[in-house]
Each structure stands twice: as C-alpha cells, then as structure tokens.
Motif scaffolding. Structure first.
Motif, mmCIF file in Angstrom:
data_model
loop_
_atom_site.group_PDB
_atom_site.id
_atom_site.type_symbol
_atom_site.label_atom_id
_atom_site.label_comp_id
_atom_site.label_asym_id
_atom_site.label_seq_id
_atom_site.Cartn_x
_atom_site.Cartn_y
_atom_site.Cartn_z
ATOM 1 N N ILE A 132 0.843 -1.211 0.000
ATOM 2 C CA ILE A 132 0.000 0.000 0.000
ATOM 3 C C ILE A 132 0.872 1.253 0.000
ATOM 4 N N THR A 133 1.954 1.192 0.760
ATOM 5 C CA THR A 133 2.877 2.340 0.782
ATOM 6 C C THR A 133 3.459 2.592 -0.605
ATOM 7 N N GLY A 134 3.876 1.498 -1.285
ATOM 8 C CA GLY A 134 4.416 1.654 -2.627
ATOM 9 C C GLY A 134 3.386 2.199 -3.598
ATOM 10 N N SER A 135 2.125 1.770 -3.464
ATOM 11 C CA SER A 135 1.068 2.266 -4.355
ATOM 12 C C SER A 135 0.786 3.746 -4.125
ATOM 13 N N TYR A 170 2.359 4.878 -7.109
ATOM 14 C CA TYR A 170 1.168 4.563 -7.908
ATOM 15 C C TYR A 170 1.236 3.116 -8.419
ATOM 16 N N ARG A 171 0.616 2.809 -9.587
ATOM 17 C CA ARG A 171 0.422 1.416 -10.001
ATOM 18 C C ARG A 171 1.757 0.698 -10.209
ATOM 19 N N ARG A 172 2.683 1.359 -10.852
ATOM 20 C CA ARG A 172 3.983 0.720 -11.096
ATOM 21 C C ARG A 172 4.650 0.334 -9.776
ATOM 22 N N GLY A 173 4.674 1.265 -8.829
ATOM 23 C CA GLY A 173 5.299 0.970 -7.540
ATOM 24 C C GLY A 173 4.554 -0.100 -6.778
ATOM 25 N N GLY A 174 3.185 -0.099 -6.855
ATOM 26 C CA GLY A 174 2.422 -1.124 -6.159
ATOM 27 C C GLY A 174 2.671 -2.509 -6.715
ATOM 28 N N LEU A 175 2.710 -2.641 -8.039
ATOM 29 C CA LEU A 175 2.942 -3.947 -8.655
ATOM 30 C C LEU A 175 4.363 -4.437 -8.394
ATOM 31 N N ILE A 176 5.341 -3.516 -8.415
ATOM 32 C CA ILE A 176 6.719 -3.918 -8.097
ATOM 33 C C ILE A 176 6.799 -4.400 -6.653
ATOM 34 N N LEU A 233 -5.863 -2.590 -6.148
ATOM 35 C CA LEU A 233 -6.880 -1.733 -5.530
ATOM 36 C C LEU A 233 -6.258 -0.455 -4.951
ATOM 37 N N SER A 234 -5.170 -0.614 -4.217
ATOM 38 C CA SER A 234 -4.566 0.571 -3.583
ATOM 39 C C SER A 234 -3.989 1.532 -4.617
ATOM 40 N N SER A 235 -3.383 0.981 -5.704
ATOM 41 C CA SER A 235 -2.850 1.870 -6.739
ATOM 42 C C SER A 235 -3.969 2.582 -7.486
ATOM 43 N N TYR A 236 -5.088 1.845 -7.707
ATOM 44 C CA TYR A 236 -6.229 2.489 -8.368
ATOM 45 C C TYR A 236 -6.766 3.646 -7.514
ATOM 46 N N LEU A 237 -6.925 3.384 -6.223
ATOM 47 C CA LEU A 237 -7.403 4.445 -5.329
ATOM 48 C C LEU A 237 -6.401 5.593 -5.247
ATOM 49 N N ALA A 238 -5.101 5.264 -5.245
ATOM 50 C CA ALA A 238 -4.084 6.315 -5.181
ATOM 51 C C ALA A 238 -4.110 7.182 -6.433
ATOM 52 N N GLU A 239 -4.280 6.527 -7.603
ATOM 53 C CA GLU A 239 -4.334 7.306 -8.846
ATOM 54 C C GLU A 239 -5.599 8.146 -8.928
#
Length: 566
Positions: A100-103, A107-113, A169-175
C-alpha cells in the motif's frame, strides 16, 4: 511522504507493543530467543523510520528514495515473518502495508513492483523451508515437523493473490486520489485567480466601495474608500454604516436594507468630515446586495470624491459671474468717468481762480477730495473689469515679496506681528506690477481683519502635493500664502468673498479681493481661501513659473513702486 513516514513509526510502535503485550508473560521472556528476533526487527523498523524522517528534507530524488524505502520494508517484513514461524507467522499480512505504501508513493507501477517483490521473497522463503534448505528459526509448540506441500502451496497462492489484489486496488485508489487532487488544485487555482482578480478590480476602483451585512454593519471596504475616508480598515469594520456616515438619510438606508429600488438612491451628495478635519464633497449611491439566488444579503454603498469637481464647477460659475459683472462695471465706469472728468477739471479751475475763505474753502476741498476718490473708485472698476494687458518678465518672486512686505509694513504702521517664510530662488515669468498688486491687496485685507492686532504670516515656496482642480500637473507651480489671525469669515458668506462690490467692512469698495482673483486668473493661476470664524483666514495663490525667454535671462528687474491701495 512525511505523513507516511510518521505512519510507519506509529505502526512499528503498535506492532512492537502488541507483540510484547501478548507474548511476554514475565520480564524474563523479553530476552528469550522467540521474542528477541521479532522485537529487534520492529525496533529496527522504528529506528529506520526516525532516520527517514530526519533525512527526508535533504533528499532530492524522492522517487529513488521511495523505492529504497519500500524494498527495505519488504526485506524487513520477510525477516520478521521468518523469525516468527514463516508459514505459521501472523505477520504475513504486513506485506500489504508495504505494498500500500508503494502504491501511494509510486502509484500502479510501484504497487505492482512491491507486490512482485513480496511474492518472490515470501514464496522463496516458504519453498526453502519446504525443502529444508532454510531451517526453522525457533522451536515452537505448534509444529515441529516439516510443512506439507499442499499447505505451502495454499499459503503461497492465498498470500500472493492478496498481494496483487491489494496492489491493484490501492494503486487504483491512489491514482484516483491523485486525479481528484489535481482537479481540486486546478479548481482551487482558478478560484484563487478569480478571487484575486475580483479583489484587484475592487481595490483598483477609483471610487469607494463599502459592503454591509443584513444588519447594516460594514464587512468590506476597498482601498479607495479607506483613502477617501482617511481611516484604517479595522477602525470601521463591524461598525454600522449610519454611524460612519451619519449624513446619509436614514430613509434611504432603510429602503436599501429592505431591497427597495428607489431612483433617489442612485445618486446623492453629502459633506463628509475626515478624522483629520478635511471636509470632502461626496457623491454616493446605495443599492441592495443580493446573492446568486436573489436573496437579500446586505447593502452596497458606493461613493466618489467630488470635492475637486464641485470646486471646479464653483470656479467656472464664479468666472462666468465675474465676467458678466465686469462687463457691466466697465460700461458704467466709462459712462460715469467722462462727465466726472469734466466736473473734476471744472472744479480744479474754479479752485485756482476763486479766492474762497472759511466754510466755502472747506466745501471746495471736500468736493475736490471726493472727486478724486470717485475717480480712484472708477479706476478700480476698470482694473477689475478690463485690466491692462500683462507684461510678463523674468522676476525673483522671493525678492519681490520681501520688498513689497517691507514697503507695506512701513506704510501700514500696524501693530501686527509679521512672520515671513519665503524660500529663496523662486524665479518665475510674470508681470511684476500685477503680482505686487495681488500681494498688496491680500496684505491689506489681512490687516483690516485684525483691527486689534494679531499675527500676519506670509509664505512662499515651490508647490508640492496635490494641486487645485483644473491646474496643469505638468507645469511647475509656486504657492503663496497670506494668513491672518483675525475675525475670520462667516460660513454663509465664504462663497461671496471674491464677488465684486461685496464687503463685510464698514468702509471699502468690495473690489480688493475681486481684483486679486481677476489678476491671478489672468496669470494662469488659482486662488483659494480657508477661514474659521474667530480664528482667522488663509489665502493661497498658485502661480505657474512660466517659461523664461533666453533674451530675458539678464533682463532688468521691474520697478519697485508700491501698488495703489484698493
């Protein structure tokens, strides 16, 4: 990013405190192997959080710093999970916090990594445990044997799926939050620009604007309003408009407060006295203030400083009046002067040829004296109505004023105390004779206002500050002032002091100030008067310095003769 670092500190403290609270039943448990490892990891996370917080203001590449922080967190979580039982650890869900912190930060790239790295480390650790490559950290009472393959597979599948679901989910909400934040920033920026533009428009208005609430109390004033009123904003805020401007008819204010559209509310005039005593002529209007839905919110008070405009109108009316009176005076003077010249000449011949004694001689002297006085009066009429064509030359006003003052005081022999404030080097291009006549008449008028003596002050300098309405601001001006401490001029006759034949004295023709006014106007200047009954009067004369031709730079000074008193 600051608040994320602070959140790490809070989470680390909660996990550390919860672990100690649940596992340490006795103080000795704190130093036993099962607790030393997890507590050490959590303490390390807490220490790193404080270090991150300290160095964050000096970090330039925040993106790289965020990746380093997230990867380090995942590595520490893996160590914590291994030390607390690997497949049995209750801390496996803390991977999601790092994801969640990465997202949020990347954002999405950081969350997936972050989800991918968490899956690799968590799955690799369980596989190493399954194949006995990685020994059990500490013996537990729950399981001592090797984990089953199905259990390992199920644990890996469940947690890895959760990692990527959380990442998506967290990256989507962050974006979405980022887009909303950017839209909000754009809207706030537009609103700020619109508000600033609105404020600039109001502040740049040359006229004053006050806004009142529904109770009639002032809630806004633009800069022009404060400048005209000579007041500070805090001194008028929350004050009733009727208290600040008691000259406003209460009926108009009440109708505006009720939203009534009265044609009389559009424009009214009033006199306003500033805190410094200056009196302004204000033109004002009242209007209801309504909101977007048409609801009545308060009152708008709009006003302008018409002091110079009114003064200019009065000046033009006075000039028109003086011009018509002057024409009439000129015609009358010419009609009277011709027969008067015949009468005067005949009487003077008779006076020489007849040898009169006693009462007859005195009567003849009275006739001759009064004839001369009448002739002088007609001369004044003509000086006012049709003055001689001016003969401007270069002159030193400072020197001319001092000479005229010396000559006047010697002839007047007054007990008044003379105060002189004349700046040196006041060179101008003017008719010296007419200028001396102006000064002489003003001095004579001042002495007549102080029959019991007083203070007579004469000032002269280069003009600075605001000029009277209608004067050319590109011109260089001189200002003369003649001030007395006499009886003053009543308010009801102030507008008549420059009118010909008007006088408040028992003796006098009423032409002295009229001639001054006419001569000053001929020289392209302006004369104004300020007076307070019982305190004295002050006459201010503005004169243009004019242009001095080259051939007159070394011209002779005009003759120093005293003007004939009027």
């Amino acid at each position: 990013m600051h608040w994320l670092v602070l959140l790490r500190v809070v989470v680390s403290l909660l996990l550390l405190g919860g672990t100690l609270l649940l596992q340490a039943r006795e103080p000795a448990d704190l130093i036993r192997p099962p607790l030393v490892g997890p507590c050490g990891i959590l303490a390390l996370v807490l220490a790193l959080s404080l270090i991150y917080r300290a160095i964050l203001p000096r970090v330039r590449n925040l993106r790289s710093f965020a990746y380093t922080q997230v990867m380090g967190d995942i590595a520490l979580v893996t160590a914590l999970v291994y030390l607390t039982g690997a497949e049995e650890s209750i801390f496996a869900s803390t991977y999601n916090l790092s994801i969640i912190t990465g997202s949020i930060m990347l954002y999405r790239r950081g969350g997936l990594i972050a989800a991918s790295l968490s899956s690799l480390l968590y799955g690799g650790m369980l596989n190493l445990r399954f194949f006995s490559v990685l020994p059990q950290a500490f013996k537990t009472t729950l399981r001592s044997a090797q984990p089953l393959g199905s259990e390992v597979f199920f644990s890996i599948m469940i947690n890895v799926s959760a990692f990527f679901i959380v990442a998506l989910l967290s990256s989507y909400l962050a974006e979405q939050a980022k887009v909303s934040r950017e839209e909000l920033e754009v809207a706030q920026s537009d609103l700020s620009r619109l508000t600033l533009l609105h404020e600039h428009i109001l502040q740049c208005l040359p006229s004053g604007l006050l806004t009142c609430d529904s109770q009639g109390r002032i809630i806004y004033a633009n800069q022009s309003a404060l400048s005209m009123m000579g007041a500070e904003l805090q001194s008028i805020l929350d004050k009733p408009l009727e208290e600040v401007f008691p000259q406003i008819p209460s009926r108009l204010f009440q109708e505006a407060a009720r939203g009534v559209h009265d044609p009389q509310m559009r424009r009214q005039n009033m006199k306003y006295t500033r805190p410094d005593g200056r009196v302004l002529e204000l033109g004002f209007s009242l209007a209801p203030l309504r909101g977007g839905d048409g609801a009545l919110m308060g009152t708008i008070f709009h006003f302008q400083d018409l002091t110079q405009t009114v003064a200019m109108e009065q000046h033009l009316r006075r000039m028109d009046k003086l011009a018509s009176i002057g024409e009439m005076a000129a015609r009358i003077a010419h009609e009277i002067r011709n027969p008067l010249a015949s009468v005067s000449g005949s009487i003077q011949i008779l006076q020489k040829e007849l040898s009169l004694e006693g009462p007859n001689r005195r009567l003849m002297e009275i006739v001759v004296r009064e004839t001369k006085r009448l002739n002088g009066l007609l001369t004044d009429f003509l000086s006012f109505a049709r003055p001689e064509h001016p003969k401007p030359k270069k002159m030193d006003l400072s020197k001319a004023l001092r000479e005229t003052l010396t000559l006047f005081m010697e002839q007047a022999r007054s007990s008044c105390e003379l105060k002189v404030q004349i700046s040196p080097g006041l060179t101008m291009y003017a008719d010296s004779k007419k200028l001396r006549q102006v000064v002489w008449n003003l001095l004579n008028n001042a002495l007549e206002a102080m029959p019991q003596g007083g203070n007579l002050t004469v000032r002269a300098s280069w003009a600075s500050g605001a000029l009277p309405a209608g004067l050319n601001t590109q011109e260089t001006w001189l200002v003369m002032e003649v001030e007395d401490s006499g009886v003053g001029i009543p308010e009801e006759v102030k507008d008549k002091v420059f009118d010909p034949f008007f006088t408040t004295k028992e003796k006098g023709t009423g032409l002295g100030l009229s001639i001054v006014h006419r001569l000053v106007e001929e020289m392209g200047g302006r004369i104004e008067m300020q007076s307070q009954p019982g305190k004295g009067s002050r006459f201010m004369v503005w004169l243009p310095s004019g242009s001095i031709p080259q051939e007159e730079e070394h011209g002779a000074e005009p003759e120093r003769t005293a003007p004939r008193p009027t």
